[in-house]
Design a protein around this motif. Sequence first.
Motif, PDB file in Angstrom:
ATOM      1  N   GLN A  77       0.729  -1.337  -0.036  1.00  0.00           N
ATOM      2  CA  GLN A  77      -0.171  -0.059   0.160  1.00  0.00           C
ATOM      3  C   GLN A  77       0.798   1.202  -0.065  1.00  0.00           C
ATOM      4  O   GLN A  77       0.554   2.321  -0.389  1.00  0.00           O
ATOM      5  CB  GLN A  77      -1.058   0.114   1.374  1.00  0.00           C
ATOM      6  N   THR A  78       1.968   1.145   0.565  1.00  0.00           N
ATOM      7  CA  THR A  78       2.953   2.368   0.890  1.00  0.00           C
ATOM      8  C   THR A  78       3.334   3.024  -0.681  1.00  0.00           C
ATOM      9  O   THR A  78       3.083   4.305  -0.928  1.00  0.00           O
ATOM     10  CB  THR A  78       4.273   2.196   1.376  1.00  0.00           C
ATOM     11  N   LYS A  79       3.525   2.056  -1.448  1.00  0.00           N
ATOM     12  CA  LYS A  79       4.110   2.759  -2.941  1.00  0.00           C
ATOM     13  C   LYS A  79       2.944   3.285  -3.643  1.00  0.00           C
ATOM     14  O   LYS A  79       2.837   4.151  -4.373  1.00  0.00           O
ATOM     15  CB  LYS A  79       4.696   1.628  -3.792  1.00  0.00           C
ATOM     16  N   ARG A  80       1.559   2.547  -3.404  1.00  0.00           N
ATOM     17  CA  ARG A  80       0.462   3.185  -4.030  1.00  0.00           C
ATOM     18  C   ARG A  80       0.066   4.552  -3.693  1.00  0.00           C
ATOM     19  O   ARG A  80      -0.251   5.283  -4.325  1.00  0.00           O
ATOM     20  CB  ARG A  80      -0.750   2.248  -3.789  1.00  0.00           C
ATOM     21  N   ASP A  81       0.158   4.552  -2.174  1.00  0.00           N
ATOM     22  CA  ASP A  81      -0.252   5.898  -1.661  1.00  0.00           C
ATOM     23  C   ASP A  81       0.769   6.859  -2.037  1.00  0.00           C
ATOM     24  O   ASP A  81       0.494   8.198  -2.451  1.00  0.00           O
ATOM     25  CB  ASP A  81      -0.108   5.920  -0.065  1.00  0.00           C
ATOM     26  N   ASP A  82       2.136   6.577  -2.367  1.00  0.00           N
ATOM     27  CA  ASP A  82       3.179   7.761  -2.783  1.00  0.00           C
ATOM     28  C   ASP A  82       2.982   8.080  -4.492  1.00  0.00           C
ATOM     29  O   ASP A  82       3.185   9.150  -4.622  1.00  0.00           O
ATOM     30  CB  ASP A  82       4.665   6.983  -2.592  1.00  0.00           C
ATOM     31  N   ALA A  83       2.636   6.957  -4.858  1.00  0.00           N
ATOM     32  CA  ALA A  83       1.975   7.242  -6.368  1.00  0.00           C
ATOM     33  C   ALA A  83       1.044   8.295  -6.368  1.00  0.00           C
ATOM     34  O   ALA A  83       0.960   9.224  -7.249  1.00  0.00           O
ATOM     35  CB  ALA A  83       1.810   5.843  -7.036  1.00  0.00           C
ATOM     36  N   GLU A  84      -0.167   8.072  -5.819  1.00  0.00           N
ATOM     37  CA  GLU A  84      -1.124   9.014  -5.490  1.00  0.00           C
ATOM     38  C   GLU A  84      -0.782  10.291  -4.881  1.00  0.00           C
ATOM     39  O   GLU A  84      -1.305  11.383  -5.706  1.00  0.00           O
ATOM     40  CB  GLU A  84      -2.298   8.464  -4.905  1.00  0.00           C
ATOM     41  N   ALA A  85       0.042  10.412  -4.320  1.00  0.00           N
ATOM     42  CA  ALA A  85       0.665  11.709  -3.780  1.00  0.00           C
ATOM     43  C   ALA A  85       1.456  12.554  -4.559  1.00  0.00           C
ATOM     44  O   ALA A  85       1.283  13.697  -4.745  1.00  0.00           O
ATOM     45  CB  ALA A  85       1.281  11.670  -2.348  1.00  0.00           C
ATOM     46  N   ASN A  86       1.928  11.933  -5.557  1.00  0.00           N
ATOM     47  CA  ASN A  86       3.117  12.333  -6.634  1.00  0.00           C
ATOM     48  C   ASN A  86       2.499  12.155  -7.853  1.00  0.00           C
ATOM     49  O   ASN A  86       3.184  12.770  -8.835  1.00  0.00           O
ATOM     50  CB  ASN A  86       4.213  11.608  -6.436  1.00  0.00           C
ATOM     51  N   ASP A  87       1.184  11.997  -8.263  1.00  0.00           N
ATOM     52  CA  ASP A  87       0.426  12.085  -9.349  1.00  0.00           C
ATOM     53  C   ASP A  87       1.229  11.316 -10.304  1.00  0.00           C
ATOM     54  O   ASP A  87       1.139  11.271 -11.590  1.00  0.00           O
ATOM     55  CB  ASP A  87       0.095  13.453 -10.027  1.00  0.00           C
ATOM     56  N   VAL A  88       1.596   9.780  -9.913  1.00  0.00           N
ATOM     57  CA  VAL A  88       2.318   9.106 -10.643  1.00  0.00           C
ATOM     58  C   VAL A  88       1.293   7.977 -11.309  1.00  0.00           C
ATOM     59  O   VAL A  88       0.536   7.529 -10.642  1.00  0.00           O
ATOM     60  CB  VAL A  88       3.410   8.233  -9.907  1.00  0.00           C
ATOM     61  N   PRO A  89       1.145   7.792 -12.835  1.00  0.00           N
ATOM     62  CA  PRO A  89       0.284   6.979 -13.081  1.00  0.00           C
ATOM     63  C   PRO A  89       0.464   5.447 -12.686  1.00  0.00           C
ATOM     64  O   PRO A  89       1.700   4.651 -12.646  1.00  0.00           O
ATOM     65  CB  PRO A  89       0.519   6.856 -14.573  1.00  0.00           C
ATOM     66  N   ILE A  90      -0.732   4.844 -12.409  1.00  0.00           N
ATOM     67  CA  ILE A  90      -0.566   3.412 -11.747  1.00  0.00           C
ATOM     68  C   ILE A  90      -0.912   2.425 -13.029  1.00  0.00           C
ATOM     69  O   ILE A  90      -2.248   2.589 -13.435  1.00  0.00           O
ATOM     70  CB  ILE A  90      -1.469   3.286 -10.520  1.00  0.00           C
ATOM     71  N   VAL A  91      -0.243   1.471 -13.255  1.00  0.00           N
ATOM     72  CA  VAL A  91      -0.573   0.494 -14.389  1.00  0.00           C
ATOM     73  C   VAL A  91      -0.465  -0.875 -13.702  1.00  0.00           C
ATOM     74  O   VAL A  91       0.341  -1.171 -12.920  1.00  0.00           O
ATOM     75  CB  VAL A  91       0.268   0.788 -15.567  1.00  0.00           C
ATOM     76  N   ASP A  92      -1.656  -1.798 -14.159  1.00  0.00           N
ATOM     77  CA  ASP A  92      -1.302  -2.816 -14.130  1.00  0.00           C
ATOM     78  C   ASP A  92      -0.474  -3.763 -14.738  1.00  0.00           C
ATOM     79  O   ASP A  92       0.184  -3.283 -15.761  1.00  0.00           O
ATOM     80  CB  ASP A  92      -2.650  -3.889 -13.773  1.00  0.00           C
ATOM     81  N   GLU A  93      -0.246  -5.164 -14.743  1.00  0.00           N
ATOM     82  CA  GLU A  93       0.803  -5.830 -15.423  1.00  0.00           C
ATOM     83  C   GLU A  93       0.470  -5.784 -16.953  1.00  0.00           C
ATOM     84  O   GLU A  93       1.260  -5.692 -17.867  1.00  0.00           O
ATOM     85  CB  GLU A  93       0.785  -7.402 -15.111  1.00  0.00           C
ATOM     86  N   ALA A  94      -0.911  -6.157 -17.310  1.00  0.00           N
ATOM     87  CA  ALA A  94      -1.341  -6.127 -18.759  1.00  0.00           C
ATOM     88  C   ALA A  94      -1.031  -4.584 -19.298  1.00  0.00           C
ATOM     89  O   ALA A  94      -0.597  -4.603 -20.462  1.00  0.00           O
ATOM     90  CB  ALA A  94      -2.938  -6.351 -18.663  1.00  0.00           C
ATOM     91  N   GLU A  95      -1.242  -3.670 -18.490  1.00  0.00           N
ATOM     92  CA  GLU A  95      -0.833  -2.423 -19.321  1.00  0.00           C
ATOM     93  C   GLU A  95       0.627  -2.147 -19.381  1.00  0.00           C
ATOM     94  O   GLU A  95       0.910  -1.576 -20.398  1.00  0.00           O
ATOM     95  CB  GLU A  95      -1.527  -1.211 -18.231  1.00  0.00           C
TER      96      GLU A  95
END
Length: 717
Positions: A686-704
């Motif tokens: 969860q930590t990396k996901r929270d950091d990504a949201e805080a820094n407006d970093v695109p989150i992609v799954d494996e297929a993407e």
Amino acid sequence: MSLADEDAEENPYLRDPQTEFESADQLSEAEAIEQVELLREAVREHDRRYYVENDPIIADRTYDALFARLQELEATFDLTHPDSPTRSVGGEPLEEFETVEHVAPLLSIDQSGDADDVREFDERVRRELRAGGDANERGDGHADDLEYVCEPKFDGVSMEFVYEDGSLERAVTRGDGREGDDVTRNARTIGSVPQRLHGDYPDFLAVRGEVYMPKDDFQAHNRERIERGEEPFANPRNATAGTIRQLDPTVVADRPLEVFFFDVLEASDLEESHRAELERFPEWGLRVNDRVEVADGADDRSPIEEAIDYRDRLLEARDDLNYEIDGVVIKVDDREAREQLGRTARHDRYAFAYKFPARAEVTPIVDVAVQIGRTGRVTPVALLEPVDVGGVTVSRASLHNPEEIAEKNVDVGDTVRVQRAGDVIPYVEEVVEKGAENEPGSHYELPDSCPVCESAIERDGPMAFCTGGLACDAQLRRSIEYYASDDGLDLEGLGEKTVRQLVDEGLLGSIADLYELERADLVELEGWGETSAENLLAEVDSAREPPLPDFVSALGVPHVGPATARELAREFGTFEDVREAAECDPERLEGVDDVGETVAETIHDFFASESNADAVDDVLAHVSPREADVEDGGDELEGQTFVFTGSLEGVTRSEAQETVEAHGGNATSSVSGNTDYLVVGENPGQTKRDDAEANDVPIVDEAEFRELLAERGIGLE
């Protein structure tokens, strides 16, 4: 006359007791009950003699034998009782503390470090006593005959202790002054807290006490924590507060806490004065401080001037006391006068604290602890009398290395000046005064062996190192942390706190044990559940085929960080070849970028160590480092930075990172504003996901992620 003097003939366990007991299974229940009652009575008296009178009448070994016999009989015949002395050994952990309202408010004390404010307190007290009540009946007696009880102001944890019919009913932390946490089970483990009162005690008694950790025990406890690789406590008060609120009473029982009792909150039979109450406390088994004095004006000075003098004398004696104090408390002695003075919403109006000035920068060294780092580096740490440095209380300071100790002639007992580097790291700047027993120019010498594993300590220039390698528990804990860190295999969820917990619970005794963790064991730990256990196991499982550079770096070879590990991987291609060169041909290492003669020798020493070799072999039983990909796949991802979390399907996370780097991209371990994509697999952290949201970093799954690579002509297999 004490119980030991009155009843020695009736109770055989009071004076010169025999400690050879017949087998418990030879006793009848009635005989066991009789022996248990005598043992409880005797142990309580021995506790009172030891903690309150400071005058034990039996040896420690004898006491231990009596205590063990009492435990045995209570267990064998199911004779446990809430106020038995055996309750002091702890019990099952609690899930949480219950909040309890105090019998009477535990208020704070008005305070100042200015003598004129103390005199103003005296004037106010006299003025209010003269103005209050029916002057025709009372006159000005309370004001004219005013006396003060002067006590040390302890720097510990204030608590309420309630006794009903002589038995400890509950112990409650101060909390907000109106209610606090019920920590009775923890309080029972403190030797100087009587489970049952002695003598002619009131039917109901609520008293206030200060729980503290003696200074010598605090330093010893901190030294043990440092040498175990744990964070030491900042000062005795923090150590006490952190201990008394432990949910596991057995942890409290293992730590050296004591208590001074200093006030009656409520009682079924009150004394007329505070001094009379304090005189009764030892008769009931309640320990009081021996520095209490009465300021009564008997030496032709006013009581308040005597109280001010008391404070000045105690300030001079402060460093010789085995407990922390930060001033003195001056209390009106007469209880009726106290009631007339009353209280504000925050503090009692009959008491005033005359504070000491904070210790500033200069303080004595009480002891030196030896801290063992991940690479075995030995760092001596000065344990200090707590001192204020730039507004921060400091109780330890780095001595850096043996060479610096010798240059500054620093020794235990010396008074030193402490500074903080960059407002963060305290260090000893200079010796202000040598200790009374130290020769001029004397300095502390490191021990010959590691305090953790007893391996030899060897000098290397100005530094010193433990030779135990991964067989040293201190190096082991830090090695596991490093193995899982960003510079290692980046195992999310395996930080310092988690590693410490797993090591302390016996689940990790080596790096290799990471790969043998079981879900069933993890979910039983405090703070763990099914999800957190599965996430950790998924992280570990994803690291069974790590990239060669990551694995070499993760082993924690001294002077080999990620950059050097990458160069070694490029040069040799496989871990077997890296290891063979390190063991058999260290000169070949010197041809690698970032590796000179000193680093090459260090790498050789690491792999040549038998204990290190065994530890590496154990890890290789679970891990197969991938061969280094020395071919350049192109620059399709140049300027792109990727971070991965969770496990991927079909490939390992390490393989995905290698692919990104082979095509000119960057694969980093933490999310920042420079990250272009966070790739999320199964069971992500969860930590990396929270950091990504805080820094407006695109989150992609494996297929993407695979689609993004395919658009650039890159396959992921």
